[in-house]
Design a protein around this motif. Structure first.
Motif, PDB file in Angstrom:
ATOM      1  N   HIS A  47      -6.648   1.154   5.315  1.00  0.00           N
ATOM      2  CA  HIS A  47      -5.919   2.602   4.925  1.00  0.00           C
ATOM      3  C   HIS A  47      -6.141   3.668   6.067  1.00  0.00           C
ATOM      4  O   HIS A  47      -6.879   4.528   5.713  1.00  0.00           O
ATOM      5  CB  HIS A  47      -6.526   3.095   3.749  1.00  0.00           C
ATOM      6  N   ARG A  78       2.251  11.108  -1.499  1.00  0.00           N
ATOM      7  CA  ARG A  78       3.043  11.311  -0.231  1.00  0.00           C
ATOM      8  C   ARG A  78       4.559  10.458  -0.576  1.00  0.00           C
ATOM      9  O   ARG A  78       5.510  10.281   0.545  1.00  0.00           O
ATOM     10  CB  ARG A  78       2.583  10.454   0.997  1.00  0.00           C
ATOM     11  N   ARG A  79       4.773  10.304  -1.742  1.00  0.00           N
ATOM     12  CA  ARG A  79       6.158   9.624  -2.111  1.00  0.00           C
ATOM     13  C   ARG A  79       7.093  10.932  -2.236  1.00  0.00           C
ATOM     14  O   ARG A  79       6.831  11.957  -2.646  1.00  0.00           O
ATOM     15  CB  ARG A  79       6.024   8.911  -3.431  1.00  0.00           C
ATOM     16  N   PHE A 107       5.543   1.526  -9.859  1.00  0.00           N
ATOM     17  CA  PHE A 107       5.933   1.101  -8.526  1.00  0.00           C
ATOM     18  C   PHE A 107       6.433  -0.302  -8.353  1.00  0.00           C
ATOM     19  O   PHE A 107       6.341  -1.224  -9.361  1.00  0.00           O
ATOM     20  CB  PHE A 107       4.449   1.245  -7.616  1.00  0.00           C
ATOM     21  N   GLN A 159       4.246  17.969  -7.081  1.00  0.00           N
ATOM     22  CA  GLN A 159       4.601  16.472  -6.574  1.00  0.00           C
ATOM     23  C   GLN A 159       5.585  15.901  -7.170  1.00  0.00           C
ATOM     24  O   GLN A 159       5.860  14.775  -6.935  1.00  0.00           O
ATOM     25  CB  GLN A 159       3.233  15.952  -6.664  1.00  0.00           C
ATOM     26  N   ASN A 212      -3.734   0.739 -11.055  1.00  0.00           N
ATOM     27  CA  ASN A 212      -3.934   1.576  -9.616  1.00  0.00           C
ATOM     28  C   ASN A 212      -3.058   2.585  -9.456  1.00  0.00           C
ATOM     29  O   ASN A 212      -3.140   3.072  -8.247  1.00  0.00           O
ATOM     30  CB  ASN A 212      -3.729   0.435  -8.558  1.00  0.00           C
ATOM     31  N   ASP A 213      -2.514   3.254 -10.266  1.00  0.00           N
ATOM     32  CA  ASP A 213      -1.385   4.234 -10.020  1.00  0.00           C
ATOM     33  C   ASP A 213      -1.102   4.954 -11.439  1.00  0.00           C
ATOM     34  O   ASP A 213      -1.266   4.524 -12.041  1.00  0.00           O
ATOM     35  CB  ASP A 213      -0.276   3.439  -9.359  1.00  0.00           C
ATOM     36  N   ASP A 214      -0.682   6.187 -10.926  1.00  0.00           N
ATOM     37  CA  ASP A 214      -0.249   6.910 -12.283  1.00  0.00           C
ATOM     38  C   ASP A 214       1.478   7.149 -12.239  1.00  0.00           C
ATOM     39  O   ASP A 214       1.779   7.828 -12.960  1.00  0.00           O
ATOM     40  CB  ASP A 214      -0.577   8.629 -11.766  1.00  0.00           C
ATOM     41  N   ARG A 251       5.503  13.527 -13.566  1.00  0.00           N
ATOM     42  CA  ARG A 251       4.417  12.574 -13.675  1.00  0.00           C
ATOM     43  C   ARG A 251       4.485  11.828 -15.045  1.00  0.00           C
ATOM     44  O   ARG A 251       5.310  12.376 -15.782  1.00  0.00           O
ATOM     45  CB  ARG A 251       3.085  13.348 -13.537  1.00  0.00           C
ATOM     46  N   ASN A 255      -8.014   4.702  -3.731  1.00  0.00           N
ATOM     47  CA  ASN A 255      -7.334   4.977  -2.525  1.00  0.00           C
ATOM     48  C   ASN A 255      -5.989   5.452  -2.410  1.00  0.00           C
ATOM     49  O   ASN A 255      -5.500   6.305  -1.870  1.00  0.00           O
ATOM     50  CB  ASN A 255      -7.188   3.706  -1.594  1.00  0.00           C
ATOM     51  N   ARG A 256      -4.983   4.877  -3.632  1.00  0.00           N
ATOM     52  CA  ARG A 256      -3.602   5.425  -3.871  1.00  0.00           C
ATOM     53  C   ARG A 256      -3.726   6.645  -4.317  1.00  0.00           C
ATOM     54  O   ARG A 256      -2.843   7.461  -3.748  1.00  0.00           O
ATOM     55  CB  ARG A 256      -3.050   4.327  -5.011  1.00  0.00           C
ATOM     56  N   ALA A 257      -4.609   7.003  -5.299  1.00  0.00           N
ATOM     57  CA  ALA A 257      -4.305   8.396  -6.089  1.00  0.00           C
ATOM     58  C   ALA A 257      -5.523   9.323  -5.965  1.00  0.00           C
ATOM     59  O   ALA A 257      -5.568  10.458  -5.823  1.00  0.00           O
ATOM     60  CB  ALA A 257      -4.026   7.983  -7.386  1.00  0.00           C
ATOM     61  N   ASP A 311      -8.650   0.044  -6.700  1.00  0.00           N
ATOM     62  CA  ASP A 311      -7.554   0.396  -5.705  1.00  0.00           C
ATOM     63  C   ASP A 311      -7.058   1.739  -6.334  1.00  0.00           C
ATOM     64  O   ASP A 311      -6.380   2.669  -5.081  1.00  0.00           O
ATOM     65  CB  ASP A 311      -6.377  -0.531  -5.940  1.00  0.00           C
ATOM     66  N   TYR A 312      -7.057   2.110  -7.329  1.00  0.00           N
ATOM     67  CA  TYR A 312      -6.620   3.615  -7.835  1.00  0.00           C
ATOM     68  C   TYR A 312      -7.338   4.752  -7.033  1.00  0.00           C
ATOM     69  O   TYR A 312      -6.497   5.493  -6.619  1.00  0.00           O
ATOM     70  CB  TYR A 312      -7.113   3.815  -9.129  1.00  0.00           C
ATOM     71  N   TRP A 349      -7.160  11.619  -2.707  1.00  0.00           N
ATOM     72  CA  TRP A 349      -6.303  12.733  -2.441  1.00  0.00           C
ATOM     73  C   TRP A 349      -6.450  13.910  -3.315  1.00  0.00           C
ATOM     74  O   TRP A 349      -6.631  15.135  -3.067  1.00  0.00           O
ATOM     75  CB  TRP A 349      -4.819  12.346  -2.379  1.00  0.00           C
ATOM     76  N   TRP A 394       0.964  -1.167  -0.057  1.00  0.00           N
ATOM     77  CA  TRP A 394      -0.124  -0.093  -0.097  1.00  0.00           C
ATOM     78  C   TRP A 394       0.799   1.185   0.031  1.00  0.00           C
ATOM     79  O   TRP A 394       1.859   1.323   0.897  1.00  0.00           O
ATOM     80  CB  TRP A 394      -0.954   0.051   1.273  1.00  0.00           C
ATOM     81  N   SER A 395       0.598   2.355  -0.785  1.00  0.00           N
ATOM     82  CA  SER A 395       1.398   3.487  -0.868  1.00  0.00           C
ATOM     83  C   SER A 395       0.588   4.509  -1.485  1.00  0.00           C
ATOM     84  O   SER A 395      -0.287   4.530  -2.392  1.00  0.00           O
ATOM     85  CB  SER A 395       2.545   2.981  -2.028  1.00  0.00           C
ATOM     86  N   ILE A 396       0.688   5.796  -0.738  1.00  0.00           N
ATOM     87  CA  ILE A 396      -0.111   6.841  -1.258  1.00  0.00           C
ATOM     88  C   ILE A 396       0.762   7.588  -2.185  1.00  0.00           C
ATOM     89  O   ILE A 396       1.615   8.378  -1.849  1.00  0.00           O
ATOM     90  CB  ILE A 396      -0.539   7.539   0.020  1.00  0.00           C
ATOM     91  N   LEU A 397      -0.014   8.083  -3.464  1.00  0.00           N
ATOM     92  CA  LEU A 397       0.819   8.591  -4.567  1.00  0.00           C
ATOM     93  C   LEU A 397       1.317  10.095  -4.073  1.00  0.00           C
ATOM     94  O   LEU A 397       2.524  10.361  -4.446  1.00  0.00           O
ATOM     95  CB  LEU A 397      -0.096   9.013  -5.725  1.00  0.00           C
ATOM     96  N   SER A 428      -7.714  -3.346  -9.775  1.00  0.00           N
ATOM     97  CA  SER A 428      -6.614  -2.286  -9.650  1.00  0.00           C
ATOM     98  C   SER A 428      -7.347  -0.965  -9.974  1.00  0.00           C
ATOM     99  O   SER A 428      -7.084   0.215  -9.714  1.00  0.00           O
ATOM    100  CB  SER A 428      -5.644  -2.465 -10.621  1.00  0.00           C
ATOM    101  N   ALA A 429      -8.365  -1.024 -10.800  1.00  0.00           N
ATOM    102  CA  ALA A 429      -8.789   0.330 -11.205  1.00  0.00           C
ATOM    103  C   ALA A 429      -9.694   0.882  -9.820  1.00  0.00           C
ATOM    104  O   ALA A 429      -9.680   1.970  -9.567  1.00  0.00           O
ATOM    105  CB  ALA A 429     -10.254   0.155 -12.103  1.00  0.00           C
TER     106      ALA A 429
END
Lengths: 313, 303
Positions: B98, A38-39, A205, A253, A200-202, A256, B68-70, B65-66, B73, A33-36, B62-63
């Motif tokens: 989380h 906050r990296r 990771f 941030q 799940n990310d931009d 990107r 919570n991760r991104a 999970d996006y 915020w 688990w990782s918050i975009l 994963s869509a």
């Protein structure tokens, strides 16, 4: 008003209310688990704010496709032989991709082509065009009728066969982003370094094994134009809006990635290609845009993560 | 099975006691972000499959999970800039998975209400004891994580039994978001207690807009403004409610969040808007209008 006639109920066993993976972080071991926001910030080469990553998919949908265990996006639809959908998909390999190449070359953009091994085997002339442009090749599975799923026959052999038909690759995009529980392990064993299946990310990771790269299922011509039925101007606007937001976010941030997923049979139509060209012209007019391949972006990211001493993203 | 849910009487829109919101506002406006956790390998419920594709459904898992991760915020910052508090429709297991998200909600004075334990555990076919245990889990988890008393309810993934709303009322909750029959609050007919239905809206919900109606981000912003304009105008006669239910995994994408923020700023730029939480709207209705609405309503006779 309570009912007198009761239907025969299904029974839920009490373990339906037990949660063995209810704990801090994820409910699996694939990644942490990782918050975009906050990296630690990433800086791209030349101080660029945005790494522009363009990923055209070169696909082959066999005429006798079975669609197991589900039909992938773009699958053939009619009774056999479905010539109309087969040939429209193949249009991307014969015509559409060359319009995309021209649009990218105008700005000196090298893409990462996600290539079905079947396309490489069947159309070596197309493969040469990609290689001669110094594009990156990402393995995109054997073809659009060989998905990866639990209970499939010999996944290891499928991966070996796929990789044997392609030049040496570092990245993998499963057809329809399909995976079994073993796919990541088997890909790592076969020498793959990053996967493009997780949205799940931009940013990249570190997974437990392999790296994840943020290949988009949203900024995707098929999703917007075919699935959502938006018009070409709306497609252009969505690319521009994605870029503008990321560009602003990068100011505070760190670097990107703007990932643009393409299907040349969709975007390569004469009436649509202009929308991509307009979006690219907008993006490339900005300072601080670094067009790069997936492998180049991952290398730049990994070098900084190493310098920052981070164990994971 | 019943022909009629038996949850409300008939009350025509134009013949009701007049609702007055605090400060003379025309519209009680609230934003309800759904902060969710979907399990990669949930147990099976015989009435609904958790995933569209075979497990592991990497794309759809994963869509989500996006968010919570991104996505969360970005959504949070957009709401901060507009001065809007959230009323979080929470899969309460997020408190364990989380806690960083819960900490941000607490810091902002956002309300937390229950959207079940996980969005992959459905109420369909549960026994009364099982359903009570699940609701009690929400009461306890939200209390432990935030100190808040649980007041609101939106069933996980909109799954129910015939007794769901009876149980949440009996266990001390004050409002539900599960009924889509009105643009004003309404009494809910339950076995015991007083329960309010607070308008939540599927039409304004980003999951309906983006995943079902397939609208573009700029069009989503346009329909939010149109919805508001009409409810603001009608609110001059009697107070209305507007809710925007959100899913950070959708609205929190870079290509969507800017248009959303512009729509939010459009709404908060009007002076006769009560920026409220679900709990505050329910409290105002229960204290001032519940009885009069219940009395004015016409019982429905089955035929």
């Amino acid at each position: 008003m309570r009912s007198r006639r009761q239907r025969i109920p299904f029974v839920i066993s009490d373990d339906y209310l037990e949660y063995p993976r209810r704990r801090y972080g994820m409910d699996h071991e694939r990644y942490a688990w990782s918050i975009l926001p906050r990296r630690e910030k990433v800086t791209w080469p030349g101080g660029a704010r945005i790494a522009l990553w363009v990923i055209p998919a070169l696909e082959w949908f066999p005429l006798d496709m079975k669609g197991q265990p589900f039909k992938p996006p773009g699958a053939l639809q009619t009774a056999y032989p479905d010539l109309r959908h087969y040939t429209l998909r193949d249009y991307g390999n014969r015509v559409g991709i060359f319009r995309v190449m021209k649009a990218l070359e105008r700005h000196g953009i090298r893409a990462s082509a996600a290539v079905n091994a079947a396309v490489a085997a069947r159309y070596p002339a197309l493969l040469s065009e990609l290689v001669s442009r110094n594009w990156e090749i990402i393995a995109h599975g054997l073809d659009m009728d060989h998905l990866h799923y639990e209970g499939m026959a010999d996944e290891q052999a499928l991966i070996s066969k796929t990789l044997a038909l392609l030049p040496k690759v570092r990245g993998w995009l499963s057809p329809a982003k399909s995976e079994s529980h073993r796919t990541l392990d088997l890909l790592a064993e076969a020498g793959i370094e990053y996967v493009c299946d997780w949205v799940n990310d931009d940013m990249p990771f570190r997974m437990q094994i392999l790296y994840s790269m943020p290949h988009s299922s949203d900024i995707d011509d098929y999703a917007i134009l075919v699935n959502n039925h938006h018009d070409e101007d709306e497609y252009r606007d969505q690319l521009v809006d994605q870029f503008e937001f990321l560009y602003r976010e990068a100011e505070t941030q760190g670097g990107r990635i703007m990932a643009i997923s393409l299907h040349p049979w969709v975007i390569g139509q004469p009436y649509r290609i202009g929308a991509l060209e307009a979006a690219l012209a907008h993006i490339m007019a900005r300072r601080g845009v670094w067009p790069a391949t997936g492998a180049e972006i991952l290398d730049a990211w990994k070098a900084q993560r190493a310098a920052q001493g981070a164990a994971s993203a | 099975m019943k022909r009629d849910p038996g949850l409300y009487d008939y009350l025509p829109y134009h013949r009701r006691p007049k609702i007055e919101w605090p400060g003379g506002a025309r519209v009680a406006f609230w934003v309800a972000p759904n902060v969710e956790f979907y399990e990669l390998e949930p147990p099976k419920n015989p009435s609904r499959a958790a995933w569209a594709r075979p497990v592991p459904d990497v794309l759809n898992y994963s869509a989500r999970d996006y968010g919570n991760r991104a996505g969360f915020w970005r959504m949070m910052e957009a709401m901060d800039r507009c001065g809007v508090r959230g009323s979080v429709s929470l899969n309460v297991a997020v408190c364990e998975h989380h806690p960083e998200i819960i900490a941000e909600c607490k810091k902002r004075g956002w309300e937390l209400y229950s959207h079940g334990t996980y969005n992959t555990r459905y109420l369909f076919n549960m026994s009364e004891e099982q359903e009570r245990a699940l609701i009690q889990d929400s009461i306890d988890t939200i209390r432990r994580a935030s100190g808040q008393k649980l007041d609101g309810w939106l069933a996980p993934a909109l799954t129910y039994t015939e007794r769901t709303l009876d149980l949440v009322a009996e266990m001390g909750l004050t409002y539900i978001c599960d009924l889509f029959h009105d643009d004003q609050p309404a009494p809910v007919k339950v076995r015991k207690g007083r329960l309010a239905s607070i308008p939540y809206s599927l039409e304004m919900n980003d999951v309906i807009a983006y995943n079902i109606n397939l609208v573009s981000p700029r069009h989503y912003a346009a329909i939010i403004k149109r919805q508001f304009d009409r409810l603001y105008a009608e609110g001059e006669e009697s107070g209305t409610v507007m809710c925007i239910p959100l899913h950070p995994y959708l609205v929190g994408h870079p290509y969507r969040i800017q248009a959303f923020e512009e729509a939010l700023a459009y709404i908060t730029g009007n002076d006769k808007v009560w920026l409220a939480t679900g709990r505050e709207i329910a409290r105002h209705f229960l204290d001032n209008y519940y009885d009069a609405f219940a009395k004015a309503a016409h019982p429905v006779r089955d035929f």
